[in-house]
Motif scaffolding. Structure first.
Motif, PDB file in Angstrom:
ATOM      1  N   GLU A  13       0.985  -1.513  -0.112  1.00 53.57           N
ATOM      2  CA  GLU A  13      -0.116  -0.046   0.017  1.00 53.57           C
ATOM      3  C   GLU A  13       0.814   1.169  -0.021  1.00 53.57           C
ATOM      4  O   GLU A  13       0.569   2.084  -0.722  1.00 53.57           O
ATOM      5  CB  GLU A  13      -1.082  -0.146   1.371  1.00 53.57           C
ATOM      6  CG  GLU A  13      -1.831  -0.836   1.382  1.00 53.57           C
ATOM      7  CD  GLU A  13      -2.947  -1.028   1.908  1.00 53.57           C
ATOM      8  OE1 GLU A  13      -2.766  -0.176   3.395  1.00 53.57           O
ATOM      9  OE2 GLU A  13      -3.383  -2.186   3.126  1.00 53.57           O
ATOM     10  N   GLY A  14       2.088   1.038   0.412  1.00 54.01           N
ATOM     11  CA  GLY A  14       3.087   2.103   0.552  1.00 54.01           C
ATOM     12  C   GLY A  14       4.442   2.118   0.962  1.00 54.01           C
ATOM     13  O   GLY A  14       4.508   1.175   1.073  1.00 54.01           O
ATOM     14  N   VAL A  15       5.651   2.929  -0.132  1.00 55.52           N
ATOM     15  CA  VAL A  15       6.345   2.264   0.206  1.00 55.52           C
ATOM     16  C   VAL A  15       7.483   3.751   0.979  1.00 55.52           C
ATOM     17  O   VAL A  15       7.573   5.026  -0.840  1.00 55.52           O
ATOM     18  CB  VAL A  15       7.488   1.350  -0.377  1.00 55.52           C
ATOM     19  CG1 VAL A  15       9.416   2.018  -0.040  1.00 55.52           C
ATOM     20  CG2 VAL A  15       6.752  -0.043  -1.010  1.00 55.52           C
ATOM     21  N   THR A  34      -3.113  -2.574   5.392  1.00 58.01           N
ATOM     22  CA  THR A  34      -3.831  -2.678   6.245  1.00 58.01           C
ATOM     23  C   THR A  34      -5.200  -2.734   6.689  1.00 58.01           C
ATOM     24  O   THR A  34      -6.254  -2.354   7.121  1.00 58.01           O
ATOM     25  CB  THR A  34      -3.999  -0.857   6.330  1.00 58.01           C
ATOM     26  OG1 THR A  34      -5.030  -0.161   5.254  1.00 58.01           O
ATOM     27  CG2 THR A  34      -2.466  -0.024   6.485  1.00 58.01           C
ATOM     28  N   LYS A  35      -5.703  -3.825   5.169  1.00 57.03           N
ATOM     29  CA  LYS A  35      -7.239  -4.532   5.663  1.00 57.03           C
ATOM     30  C   LYS A  35      -6.963  -4.978   6.792  1.00 57.03           C
ATOM     31  O   LYS A  35      -8.591  -4.786   7.389  1.00 57.03           O
ATOM     32  CB  LYS A  35      -6.855  -5.854   4.064  1.00 57.03           C
ATOM     33  CG  LYS A  35      -8.129  -6.698   5.144  1.00 57.03           C
ATOM     34  CD  LYS A  35      -8.790  -5.937   3.694  1.00 57.03           C
ATOM     35  CE  LYS A  35     -10.166  -7.227   3.325  1.00 57.03           C
ATOM     36  NZ  LYS A  35     -11.297  -6.065   3.217  1.00 57.03           N
ATOM     37  N   ASP A  75      -5.763  -7.740  14.705  1.00 60.63           N
ATOM     38  CA  ASP A  75      -6.688  -7.094  13.861  1.00 60.63           C
ATOM     39  C   ASP A  75      -5.861  -6.174  13.931  1.00 60.63           C
ATOM     40  O   ASP A  75      -5.489  -4.974  14.022  1.00 60.63           O
ATOM     41  CB  ASP A  75      -7.988  -6.179  15.223  1.00 60.63           C
ATOM     42  CG  ASP A  75      -8.980  -6.897  15.037  1.00 60.63           C
ATOM     43  OD1 ASP A  75      -9.132  -8.626  14.969  1.00 60.63           O
ATOM     44  OD2 ASP A  75      -9.167  -6.295  16.407  1.00 60.63           O
ATOM     45  N   LEU A  76      -4.933  -6.846  13.477  1.00 61.74           N
ATOM     46  CA  LEU A  76      -3.440  -5.649  12.530  1.00 61.74           C
ATOM     47  C   LEU A  76      -2.906  -6.100  11.356  1.00 61.74           C
ATOM     48  O   LEU A  76      -2.751  -6.774  10.543  1.00 61.74           O
ATOM     49  CB  LEU A  76      -2.283  -5.661  13.600  1.00 61.74           C
ATOM     50  CG  LEU A  76      -2.747  -5.031  14.661  1.00 61.74           C
ATOM     51  CD1 LEU A  76      -1.496  -5.832  15.607  1.00 61.74           C
ATOM     52  CD2 LEU A  76      -2.674  -3.877  14.806  1.00 61.74           C
ATOM     53  N   ARG A 344      -6.193 -15.405   1.483  1.00 59.76           N
ATOM     54  CA  ARG A 344      -7.069 -15.107   1.951  1.00 59.76           C
ATOM     55  C   ARG A 344      -7.012 -14.681   3.489  1.00 59.76           C
ATOM     56  O   ARG A 344      -8.331 -13.500   3.019  1.00 59.76           O
ATOM     57  CB  ARG A 344      -7.196 -17.264   2.309  1.00 59.76           C
ATOM     58  CG  ARG A 344      -6.819 -17.473   1.268  1.00 59.76           C
ATOM     59  CD  ARG A 344      -8.051 -19.396   1.082  1.00 59.76           C
ATOM     60  NE  ARG A 344      -8.093 -19.632   2.372  1.00 59.76           N
ATOM     61  CZ  ARG A 344      -6.711 -20.748   2.220  1.00 59.76           C
ATOM     62  NH1 ARG A 344      -6.438 -21.811   1.261  1.00 59.76           N
ATOM     63  NH2 ARG A 344      -7.000 -21.284   3.662  1.00 59.76           N
ATOM     64  N   LEU A 345      -6.381 -14.690   4.282  1.00 62.23           N
ATOM     65  CA  LEU A 345      -7.235 -13.927   5.327  1.00 62.23           C
ATOM     66  C   LEU A 345      -7.265 -12.041   5.364  1.00 62.23           C
ATOM     67  O   LEU A 345      -7.429 -11.392   5.834  1.00 62.23           O
ATOM     68  CB  LEU A 345      -6.241 -14.129   6.789  1.00 62.23           C
ATOM     69  CG  LEU A 345      -5.900 -15.856   7.357  1.00 62.23           C
ATOM     70  CD1 LEU A 345      -5.423 -16.020   8.212  1.00 62.23           C
ATOM     71  CD2 LEU A 345      -7.928 -15.623   8.082  1.00 62.23           C
TER      72      LEU A 345
END
Length: 349
Positions: A13-15, A34-35, A75-76, A344-345
């Protein structure tokens, strides 16, 4: 080279690349996903041969944290920080720590940092003076949080015992020959726990005096670092830096099981297949070494206490068994099975 040109860029998502001319800070923060929540992962202070190597490490480690946190049921999401050390061996300065804290704060909570190689609780306290998004700070007795090392060691210990049972048929660790590569916070803690169980230990560390002192304490022997992976043992436990399982080192393995706490043990994806094809049981690193992030993750999230941390760590063997069972059923390497479950998670399966 753009981020998209790095082989280990995995739809991150970001670097983020940071410099601070006043303190001399050069740092990378990679946010993989950050899903499931804010991207959590430690920051390491390390000397790299070049900037490309530092960015590659951040990319691989952040992806590993996404998978680790998902497999641990936290939840991370997954992220990682890397602060580049220079070749002189100079320690990180307070000004650099503060500059890194400001860099973390600038991401607005998308990345939560914690202790990793080259860092300490004291250094995390300095970073925390500049940002809210930090965990692994000193806590009251019985609370979740603090130094993640002992909790990582505990999880690896439980995973090693499960791997020895699965791969060797060992009902306990008495007489099981274990080679431990790296005897810092995690490997050293693991050695003490296994020694108490009667395992026969061989140790190696780049800090030879440290390895010798621990060997004297627990009744182990030592070998040079370049010889540890090929030691004539039942189980090899890598607990230093990553990329140690290469085509050459895998061919030289005499052990029937590899289970250790180092991140990114496989140098390449193909090396997971090489381990599998040799009939060696492999415990995917981000599954077995999740104890530390479980501890600091629950601290940051404000969920539970030390008892809850240990209860979650106690489930690491169950997650490993899930991976091993699917590997047996499909014929796929455990490294690929673990990645598949983790993807998958996080919604990338």
């Amino acid at each position: 080279m753009t981020a998209w040109g790095f082989p280990d860029f995995d739809d991150h998502e970001g670097v983020h690349l940071f410099t601070d001319p006043v303190s001399g800070l050069r740092a990378v923060i990679a946010v993989h996903s950050t899903k499931l929540g804010p991207a959590a992962g430690g920051v390491r202070f390390w000397h790299y041969a070049d900037h490309t190597s530092a960015i590659t490490d951040a990319l691989r480690l952040s992806r590993g944290m996404s998978f680790k946190n998902a497999m641990a049921g936290l939840d991370l999401g997954g992220g990682k920080g890397v602060v580049l050390a220079d070749a002189s061996g100079a320690t990180i300065s307070e000004a650099q720590l503060r500059a890194f804290g400001r860099a973390v704060e600038s991401l607005g909570g998308r990345y939560v940092t914690a202790e990793d190689v080259g860092m300490s609780e004291a250094r995390m306290k300095v970073i925390a003076e500049e940002t809210r998004y930090v965990s692994g700070l000193p806590v009251a007795s019985g609370a979740a949080g603090g130094d993640p090392g002992p909790y990582t060691a505990l999880g690896v210990y439980l995973g090693v015992k499960a791997a020895a049972q699965r791969g060797l048929g060992a009902t306990d660790m008495k007489g099981v020959r274990v080679a431990i590569q790296g005897v810092g916070s995690v490997g050293g803690g693991l050695a003490k726990l296994l020694a108490a169980d009667g395992a026969v230990l061989t140790l190696a560390d780049v800090d030879q005096p440290r390895a010798s002192a621990l060997a004297a304490e627990v009744g182990a022997t030592t070998v040079p670092t370049e010889a540890i992976l090929a030691a004539d043992v039942d189980l090899v436990s890598p607990n230093a830096l990553g990329a140690v399982l290469t085509e050459a080192s895998i061919a030289a393995l005499k052990a029937k099981v590899v289970a250790g706490g180092a991140n990114n043990q496989l140098a390449t994806r193909d090396d997971g297949r090489r381990v599998h094809d040799r009939g060696i049981l492999y415990a995917p690193d981000y599954v077995i070494n999740a104890g530390g992030i479980i501890n600091v993750g629950l601290e940051y999230l404000g969920h539970g206490d030390e008892a809850d941390v240990k209860a979650r760590i106690a489930r690491i063997p169950e997650r490993l068994t899930q991976v091993w069972d699917e590997s047996d059923a499909t014929g796929d390497p455990t490294s690929e099975v673990a990645d598949r479950i983790a993807r998958r998670l996080i919604g990338r399966g």
